[in-house]
Structure formats: structure tokens, C-alpha cells
Design an enzyme around this catalytic site. Structure first.
Site, short mmCIF file in Angstrom:
data_model
loop_
_atom_site.label_atom_id
_atom_site.label_comp_id
_atom_site.label_asym_id
_atom_site.label_seq_id
_atom_site.Cartn_x
_atom_site.Cartn_y
_atom_site.Cartn_z
N CYS A 261 -18.74 17.46 0.86
CA CYS A 261 -19.80 16.44 0.82
C CYS A 261 -20.73 16.60 -0.37
CB CYS A 261 -20.63 16.51 2.10
SG CYS A 261 -19.69 16.00 3.52
N1 LIG Z 1 -14.91 18.08 6.67
C1 LIG Z 1 -16.11 17.55 6.69
O1 LIG Z 1 -17.09 18.24 6.99
C2 LIG Z 1 -16.36 16.09 6.37
C3 LIG Z 1 -17.60 15.55 6.73
C4 LIG Z 1 -17.84 14.21 6.46
C5 LIG Z 1 -16.88 13.45 5.82
N2 LIG Z 1 -15.68 13.99 5.46
C6 LIG Z 1 -14.69 13.10 4.82
O2 LIG Z 1 -13.65 12.79 5.74
C7 LIG Z 1 -12.40 12.65 5.05
C8 LIG Z 1 -11.36 13.59 5.66
O3 LIG Z 1 -11.81 14.94 5.47
P1 LIG Z 1 -11.29 16.18 6.31
O4 LIG Z 1 -12.29 17.25 6.08
O5 LIG Z 1 -10.98 15.77 7.70
O6 LIG Z 1 -9.92 16.52 5.54
P2 LIG Z 1 -8.82 17.58 6.00
O7 LIG Z 1 -8.20 18.03 4.73
O8 LIG Z 1 -9.38 18.55 6.97
O9 LIG Z 1 -7.75 16.71 6.80
C9 LIG Z 1 -7.12 15.61 6.29
C10 LIG Z 1 -5.76 15.43 6.96
O10 LIG Z 1 -5.21 14.22 6.44
C11 LIG Z 1 -3.81 14.40 6.27
N3 LIG Z 1 -3.30 13.41 5.34
C12 LIG Z 1 -3.27 13.42 3.99
N4 LIG Z 1 -2.72 12.29 3.52
C13 LIG Z 1 -2.38 11.55 4.60
C14 LIG Z 1 -1.76 10.29 4.77
N5 LIG Z 1 -1.41 9.55 3.72
N6 LIG Z 1 -1.56 9.84 6.02
C15 LIG Z 1 -1.93 10.58 7.09
N7 LIG Z 1 -2.52 11.78 7.00
C16 LIG Z 1 -2.73 12.26 5.77
C17 LIG Z 1 -3.69 15.83 5.78
O11 LIG Z 1 -2.38 16.32 5.99
C18 LIG Z 1 -4.76 16.54 6.64
O12 LIG Z 1 -4.20 17.05 7.83
C19 LIG Z 1 -12.71 12.92 3.59
O13 LIG Z 1 -12.95 11.68 2.96
C20 LIG Z 1 -13.98 13.71 3.64
O14 LIG Z 1 -14.76 13.55 2.47
C21 LIG Z 1 -15.40 15.31 5.75
#
Ligand SMILES: NC(=O)c1ccc[n+]([C@@H]2O[C@H](COP(=O)([O-])OP(=O)(O)OC[C@H]3O[C@@H](n4cnc5c(N)ncnc54)[C@H](O)[C@@H]3O)[C@@H](O)[C@H]2O)c1
Length: 420
Positions: A261
Site C-alpha cells: 500500500c
Molecule cells: N495485502 C494487503 O494488505 C492489501 C491491502 C489492501 C489492498 N490490497 C490490494 O489487493 C490486491 C490483491 O493483493 P493481495 O495482497 O491479496 O495479493 P496476493 O499476492 O496475496 O494474492 C493475489 C492472488 O491472486 C492470484 N492471481 C494472480 N493473477 C491471477 C489471475 N489472473 N486470476 C486469478 N488469480 C490470480 C495469485 O496467484 C495470488 O494467489 C492488490 O491490488 C493489492 O494492492 C492488498
């Protein structure tokens, strides 16, 4: 069995969302392109900090299942996209995962479906990137044949007070009816839903939140340098300022910003402003510059501490405590501990680390030995640096037994500790 919602991307964001929806009685299907993640979830194993294996077992008991087969999306009432949005090589947005997930939904879009993007991204993504893919592949029209919305994810892994169900959820629809449908969907398992005017406002709200933190952390990081020079205790300054009951929110300096973030997301906004309007978002760029130099600054302060004790960094043993980007979780994404270790390693320090959440820590260009016996390692090192304050650490006690203890988190009271 008909599926109420398909969640695409089963990571830190998608999985807790799947859990809440399951708890609310919905039939939830998880979709991920990573077969290992899917297999491990289907066998009852969690891979994120906030969910235990027991939580996954409960979800499976309530009908949750994960798949890599996109055709299973067809017929679901809703699809929520929670895939990563990293930076590309030129530090711009890398929307490949969002596009891939959208294409998977588009190929299986049916009339009446609700599609929500949750991934953090630049304003306009839902309307300019996601909508055309969905409409072109399906021949359906957003707002008429299916509903489309953006709802930023605000999850804070490791936060014991605020989880998915009690953190207000912002939604912005392609049309007012889309907003309403998305609000109804989240209203089934999230206490408060806040309606933004449209998708762009919801997208920008998330980036404002992250940019606000980024800039305020940079402010105190910059102050940390000159307060040190002026012999002013910045931690005490912040404590005093934070007594004001209005108009001030405390932010704290540290060895650098990690996670997604803060160091990554504001780039989506500044890159977009520059690409669309041709001018810089100067606050973001300045904050980036200040925060990015913190690991080097901490290495420099460490070098000076050793020097004051008549020791060269070259050959000195330096123990790093806590190498994750946040306390009490295992997430190492963009952790500033990596650059700090590389800087100290380049100066010739003999490095070791301790972290109750990280059993293996491999970083390029430097060998870092893992230690398990915390107190004896602390007593033996020439310099101990508290990089992340996990709850397992009694920092004041460790400062008492360490020859030199550098506290980059401002948590020690002991006179023996040197604070950032
Ligand atoms: N982790 C946090 O604290 C947080 C907080 C707020 C917002 N976000 C946002 O949320 C989004 C996801 O983050 P996250 O932390 O969950 O990521 P992550 O890396 O933990 O998980 C993402 C998952 O998506 C899968 N993936 C990748 N490409 C894909 C596709 N084409 N189809 C289906 N699945 C696919 C990956 O294999 C992985 O398992 C990002 O945009 C991030 O900026 C994250």
C-alpha cells in the site's frame, strides 16, 4: 449448486473476503491461477497470516471450494477480482493480473451478473480497462445487462481490531444501479457500506488513503534525520503533539516502508497523473524519495554507532531483529530489512537475523545467518538493530543485554538503547 460469488485471486485480500462471504451463508467459489494455492486450500491449508488452517476447514465445511478452471465462473451471481497490481519495470502500473482475471470473467459473463474490481489501481481502470474487456467478449453492456463496480480493499493484515467485516467498505458503481447492487452484496457481510459517486471516485479514495500515509510517514522520516542532528527526541515530540485531540494524527519514523500500500500504490496515482496530464504529483514523488532512502540512512547510523565504539563495520557482527514489513505477520513484501541488510553487507558486516515469523531469509548479494537463541545472539553481537518490533520482543530487556542496541521503532525506554 449455484454459486453466489466467485472470488478471483485467493491471497491476503481474496481469502478473508471469501471467509466473510462464506460466514454470511453465501456459496463461495475461489478462483486462482496458482494451482499450488488452489490445491493447498482445497486440502485445508491456509497460506495467509490472518486465516488459520481451522478457518479454511470451516470454510470448506460451509461449501467453499477453490478452482483453477475459469469455466466454473459461468452462472455465478457475482465475481470479485482481488488480484495483485504490482509495478512494471519502468515503475508504472502492471495490470496483467487484472486483465487476466477480467478475461476469465468476460469469457463466462452472463446477464445479470455483478462484477467488482477490488485490486488497488489508478483512476479509470474499471471503466477504461475492465469494462471494455467484459463488454467485448460477452456482447453485453455494463449497467444494462450486467452490473460493474469498483470497491477498494482496505484490509490490514495482522490488525486484531479491524477485519473485513467491520472495516467500512467503499463502493462506486458504473451506474447508480450498479452501486446499489454492489452495496447490497457487501451489505450481507460488512457492517458499513459507503457509496462513492462512481468508479473513479472509489478508485481515487483508496489511493488518497495510501498516499496520505505515505506522505505523513515521509514527513516524520525526514524529521528523524534533523532531530537526530539537533539532539531532539522525535518520539517524544510525536507523543506530545499527539495529545492534541483534533487536527493531528501520529505517524512514526522507521527503517523504510514496506508492503504494497505505501511503497507501491501511490505510484499508480502519480504515474497516471503524469501519463494523462503531463505533470508530476510532487508530494508522492518527494515522499517516495525520502522513504526510499531510509534503509541507507539506518545503515549509516549503524555504521556511526559502531564507529563511536571504535569498531569498523567491516567485520562487525550485526544482528537484525524482525525482517518482515509489519509487526506480528510473516509478510515480507518490499520489506526495508532487505535493503538494510544489503547495505550493511556491502560494508563488510557479518550479518545474522532473528524473526519468529521467518524461518528462511534469502536475499541477493549477502549471506545472513539465522539465529534461534535470541538472548545469547543479542548478547554476542557487536550491534543489534531492532528493525521490526514483533510482540515476542521485549525491546528494553534486549537493549540491556546487547552491547549496542539500535531501536528503529522507538519502542525502548532504556537509556542503553539508541533510537532512530
Ligand atoms: N495485502 C494487503 O494488505 C492489501 C491491502 C489492501 C489492498 N490490497 C490490494 O489487493 C490486491 C490483491 O493483493 P493481495 O495482497 O491479496 O495479493 P496476493 O499476492 O496475496 O494474492 C493475489 C492472488 O491472486 C492470484 N492471481 C494472480 N493473477 C491471477 C489471475 N489472473 N486470476 C486469478 N488469480 C490470480 C495469485 O496467484 C495470488 O494467489 C492488490 O491490488 C493489492 O494492492 C492488498
Amino acid at each position: 449448486m449455484s454459486v453466489d460469488v466467485v472470488i478471483l485471486g485467493l491471497g491476503y485480500v481474496g481469502l478473508p473476503l471469501a471467509q466473510e462471504a462464506t460466514k454470511a451463508g453465501m456459496t463461495v467459489l475461489g478462483f486462482d491461477i496458482n494451482a499450488r494455492v488452489v490445491e493447498s486450500l482445497n486440502s485445508g491449508k491456509s497460506h495467509v497470516d490472518d486465516l488459520s488452517d481451522g478457518d479454511i476447514a470451516d470454510m470448506i465445511g460451509a461449501g467453499f471450494r477453490a478452482t483453477t478452471d475459469a469455466s466454473e465462473i459461468r452462472g455465478a451471481a457475482a465475481a470479485v477480482i482481488c488480484v495483485p497490481t504490482p509495478l512494471s519495470e519502468d515503475q508504472g502500473p502492471d495490470l496483467r493480473a487484472v486483465i487476466g482475471a477480467t478475461e476469465a470473467v468476460a469469457a463466462n459473463l452472463t446477464e445479470g451478473m455483478l462484477v467488482i474490481l477490488e485490486s488497488t489501481t489508478y483512476p479509470g481502470t474499471t471503466d477504461e480497462v475492465v469494462r471494455p474487456i467484459l463488454e467485448k467478449a460477452s456482447g453485453l453492456t455494463a449497467g444494462t445487462d450486467f452490473h460493474l463496480a469498483f470497491s477498494p480493499e482496505r484490509i490490514d493484515p495482522g490488525n486484531e481490531k479491524f477485519g473485513a467485516h467491520n472495516t467500512p467498505k467503499v463502493v462506486g458503481g458504473h451506474t447508480p444501479a450498479c452501486s446499489e447492487r454492489a452495496a447490497q452484496f457487501y451489505g450481507r457481510f460488512i457492517e458499513t457500506v459507503v457509496r462513492a459517486k462512481g468508479t473513479r471516485e472509489a478508485e481515487t479514495a483508496k489511493l488518497l488513503e495510501n498516499t496520505y500515509r505515505h506522505i505523513n510517514i515521509a514527513l516524520v522520516n525526514e524529521m528523524a534525520r534533523f532531530c537526530h542532528e539537533l539532539d531532539i527526541d522525535l518520539w517524544d515530540v510525536i507523543h506530545a503533539a499527539a495529545s492534541k485531540p483534533f487536527g493531528f494524527q501520529a505517524f512514526y519514523p522507521g527503517p523504510g516502508v514496506g508492503g504494497h500500500c505505501i511503497p507501491i500504490d501511490p505510484n499508480y496515482l502519480s504515474h497516471n497523473v503524469r501519463a494523462k496530464l503531463g505533470y508530476p504529483f510532487r508530494f508522492v514523488e518527494l515522499a517516495q524519495e525520502i522513504n526510499a532512502t531510509m534503509p541507507a540512512y539506518v545503515a549509516h547510523r549503524a555504521q556511526n554507532l559502531l564507529n563511536d565504539a571504535g569498531k569498523a563495520t567491516n567485520g562487525a557482527s550485526v544482528l537484525l531483529l524482525g525482517v518482515t514489513y509489519k509487526p506480528n505477520i510473516a509478510d515480507q513484501r518490499e520489506s526495508p530489512a532487505v535493503e538494510l541488510a544489503q547495505k550493511l553487507g556491502a560494508l563488510g558486516a557479518k550479518l545474522s537475523y532473528h524473526d519468529p515469523f521467518v524461518s528462511q531469509w534469502k536475499i541477493s548479494d549477502v549471506d545472513v545467518l539465522r539465529v534461534d537463541d535470541l538472548e545469547s545472539a543479542v548478547a554476542a553481537a557487536d550491534l543489534v538493530i531492532l528493525v521490526q518490533n514483533h510482540k515476542q520482543y521485549d525491546a528494553d530487556r534486549l537493549a540491556e543485554i546487547a552491547p549496542r542496541f539500535f531501536d528503529t521503532r522507538g519502542v525502548t525506554k532504556s537509556d542503553k538503547a539508541y533510537r532512530l
